[in-house]
Design a protein around this motif. Sequence first.
Motif, PDB file in Angstrom:
ATOM      1  N   CYS B 177       0.817  -1.214   0.000  1.00 49.25           N
ATOM      2  CA  CYS B 177       0.000   0.000   0.000  1.00 49.25           C
ATOM      3  C   CYS B 177       0.853   1.266   0.000  1.00 49.25           C
ATOM      4  O   CYS B 177       0.494   2.255  -0.618  1.00 49.25           O
ATOM      5  N   GLU B 192      -6.785   4.578  -5.125  1.00 49.30           N
ATOM      6  CA  GLU B 192      -6.002   3.867  -6.134  1.00 49.30           C
ATOM      7  C   GLU B 192      -4.986   2.926  -5.498  1.00 49.30           C
ATOM      8  O   GLU B 192      -4.592   1.929  -6.108  1.00 49.30           O
ATOM      9  N   ALA B 193      -4.538   3.256  -4.284  1.00 47.38           N
ATOM     10  CA  ALA B 193      -3.538   2.406  -3.635  1.00 47.38           C
ATOM     11  C   ALA B 193      -4.057   0.985  -3.432  1.00 47.38           C
ATOM     12  O   ALA B 193      -3.284   0.047  -3.293  1.00 47.38           O
ATOM     13  N   ILE B 195      -6.401  -0.597  -5.530  1.00 47.83           N
ATOM     14  CA  ILE B 195      -7.074  -1.268  -6.651  1.00 47.83           C
ATOM     15  C   ILE B 195      -6.223  -2.262  -7.431  1.00 47.83           C
ATOM     16  O   ILE B 195      -6.760  -3.024  -8.212  1.00 47.83           O
ATOM     17  N   THR B 196      -4.900  -2.265  -7.218  1.00 44.93           N
ATOM     18  CA  THR B 196      -4.100  -3.274  -7.923  1.00 44.93           C
ATOM     19  C   THR B 196      -4.592  -4.667  -7.515  1.00 44.93           C
ATOM     20  O   THR B 196      -4.618  -5.588  -8.328  1.00 44.93           O
ATOM     21  N   SER B 199      -9.584  -5.451  -7.461  1.00 42.38           N
ATOM     22  CA  SER B 199     -10.234  -5.235  -8.749  1.00 42.38           C
ATOM     23  C   SER B 199     -10.487  -6.606  -9.366  1.00 42.38           C
ATOM     24  O   SER B 199     -10.078  -7.610  -8.812  1.00 42.38           O
ATOM     25  N   GLY B 200     -11.160  -6.611 -10.492  1.00 38.09           N
ATOM     26  CA  GLY B 200     -11.379  -7.881 -11.173  1.00 38.09           C
ATOM     27  C   GLY B 200     -12.651  -8.562 -10.734  1.00 38.09           C
ATOM     28  O   GLY B 200     -13.301  -8.133  -9.777  1.00 38.09           O
ATOM     29  N   ASP B 206     -12.873  -1.576  -6.974  1.00 38.92           N
ATOM     30  CA  ASP B 206     -12.518  -0.335  -7.659  1.00 38.92           C
ATOM     31  C   ASP B 206     -13.710   0.232  -8.419  1.00 38.92           C
ATOM     32  O   ASP B 206     -14.139   1.355  -8.191  1.00 38.92           O
TER      33      ASP B 206
END
Lengths: 282, 450
Positions: B177, B192-193, B195-196, B199-200, B206
């Motif tokens: 993070c 945004e920190a 969502i890596t 997500s999906g 996200d």
Amino acid sequence: MLRPLFLQTFLLTFLLTCLPPLAHAESREAVEGEFSHEECIACHQTTEPQLVADWQQSVHAASEPVALCTSCHGRDHQRAAARSRHNDSCVDCHGGGTSPVVHSYATSKHGIIMQLEQKEYDWNQPLREANYRAPGCAYCHLHNGNHLTAKAEPLKPAEADMDRITTSCLDCHAISYISRLNANAASMIEIARMKVREARQLVGEYANEHQAQADAELTGFMQQTKKHLRNVYLGAFHQSPDYQWWHGQPALDGDLLRIKGFIGNRQQNTDDADKTGTKPVR
Amino acid sequence: MRLAYIWITLLILSILIPAGFWYVDWSKSGDGAGLYSRDWLPEAVFGYWNPDDFYQSVDAVVGEFEGEECVACHRDMSPGIVKDWQASRHAQAESKVYCSACHGSDHQNLHLPTPDVCATCHVTQHEQFVDEKRYGFPSHALAMERALDAKHFVDKPKAEVTACLQCHSVATKCDSCHSRHKFSAAEARRPEACITCHSGPPHPDDETYFNSAHGQLYLQQGQDWDWSKPLQKGNYPAPTCAYCHMTKGKHQVADKSIWKFGIKQINPLSSGNVVKRQQWIELCSDCHEAEWSAQKLSAMDRERKQAWSKLDEAEALLKGLRSDDLLSPSIHQRPPYPGDDAHTLLQRERIGFFEGQASAFYNVSPIERDYFDMWYFSNLGAYKGSAHGDASFVNKGHKAMDQQLEAIRQKVTVIRATGKTEADKTDPNKTELENIWLKGEYTEYNREHN
């Protein structure tokens, strides 16, 4: 295995940092005015023949429509370089924000840092020496202003492409890390390819045995495998776990088992039909 | 005589309990890691995500280095990390925190800092982070164990499941993070920190957040907010992931979690969950009326109930097929489940959460996979839409579930109409089916390479 690579990196870093900056870069701001693509080529062919030759060999020069100098740089000479370094210059032609190639990058750590910090960066800096905290598209694909972007087809990166892109990784990351990541990516993609080959083999055998016309459903599954294989590839190189996994490997598993299910069903039905003399049921 | 029973029982227990502990220790002592460490071998790259178990320092540079010595060399070798560090609070502190403080100084024996290393200074955050473990899965602090002990992780070729560790390493490194080497608190406060990893298809946190009213406000104005401020009332015009899930910067995301991952049905009104609902209402009351928040929670209860009625129907249909031995390929015609031997006694097709279907999404019959997709993707998308206030995702998820349920119903009807007879089971085409399901380049590779 790591030692020769280490030396290679050292030499590369040495060359990149010690070579005098291109005289052209310093004089850029002296040239004012708006220019067309032809005018750019005419002048840069003498000032930077290598750059023009690289562009001519790249996929950008071969694409339809051709990605001209002005497509990425705009016409204003003073803003040309800074403008083209932004991701915005690439995204529209590469499918927009939701296309896998863009989205896999945008959700990676590189992509999110870029999203958060891009307004603070000095975009007049050349694309090298970690002048940007996070790499944008151009930082890796046009590292140090090298205009020979991918020339190979997407799923078979030429060794030269990989070496060039790897050079950009080394501005921030250790060679040991990058070489292990690359080796892992190669295995991961090979595993995904195994799934596609297994699927293709089954579909091929089925078509041969039954002299079946290409079945729409099977063709659909095979198209999905291509899409999902590409996701694994994009996930591996854009550093998106989500594309490696959810959009990639388990999605390929699903394609493969649906192909197996379809063929298994058809064969059972055909065999039943042979025994009973009835037509196959879908 | 009765006394003898007690003694015998005690004697057996005194052997079995230590034997049990010994067995767990033994099974964890293999070349891999986790409960099934003896069943797999790590990829070289795993060391970067699980350094304690797998990191091997390179030996290309010999010597001991401290402080400015590291900086002097790495300024040329890897300028990015030096620039990052220089921009960090570590470099700006009165007494600088140099590379060697976290990585060690012997260049042939460097290590990657785990949360324990960060805890040397960041005591409170680390305590909060570790405290998360008492809430069980899912949690950041337990994420690595969750990955390593998952049967499909153990079963699949290791280069294939590399992706798992990249997110599950949130348990083993703080830079998931606070990206290295800037380790910025402000960065970690931004949505945004997260969502890596968040997500999906199974966790579209996200999209559902960015689509919500909160997220829209963030997207429009967030760039101008002062992110150096702590995550508390009055500092931000709209909440972000961390504002709600890590209230006031508490490094602990599990304490208010009601539906958790969303893959099993729970009672949202259990006594424990009533307390958690109250905590949510209190948090929302930074901006909203308590009554309004309570209604939102009730709306989510209804949405979840509706989702589970669809999932339950699909699950029951599948279990019905299993009872009548109508799943094709059957358990004996497909490769064994992850972690199972081909000849394990009493095998049966796994359906639903409690039978471990979460690890069984490959090498299963298409209809089982259809249910997995409905349960894992459509259902969880609707859940996240519901939780984050994105009605479009709720609708999309439910519409998809309706279609998937209908497709499953129709398939079941067809399977039942053309179902296997006793004669079919001894049919020669049984071998043909086994050829399809048990053979093939990947299928065989997967069996042999863990």
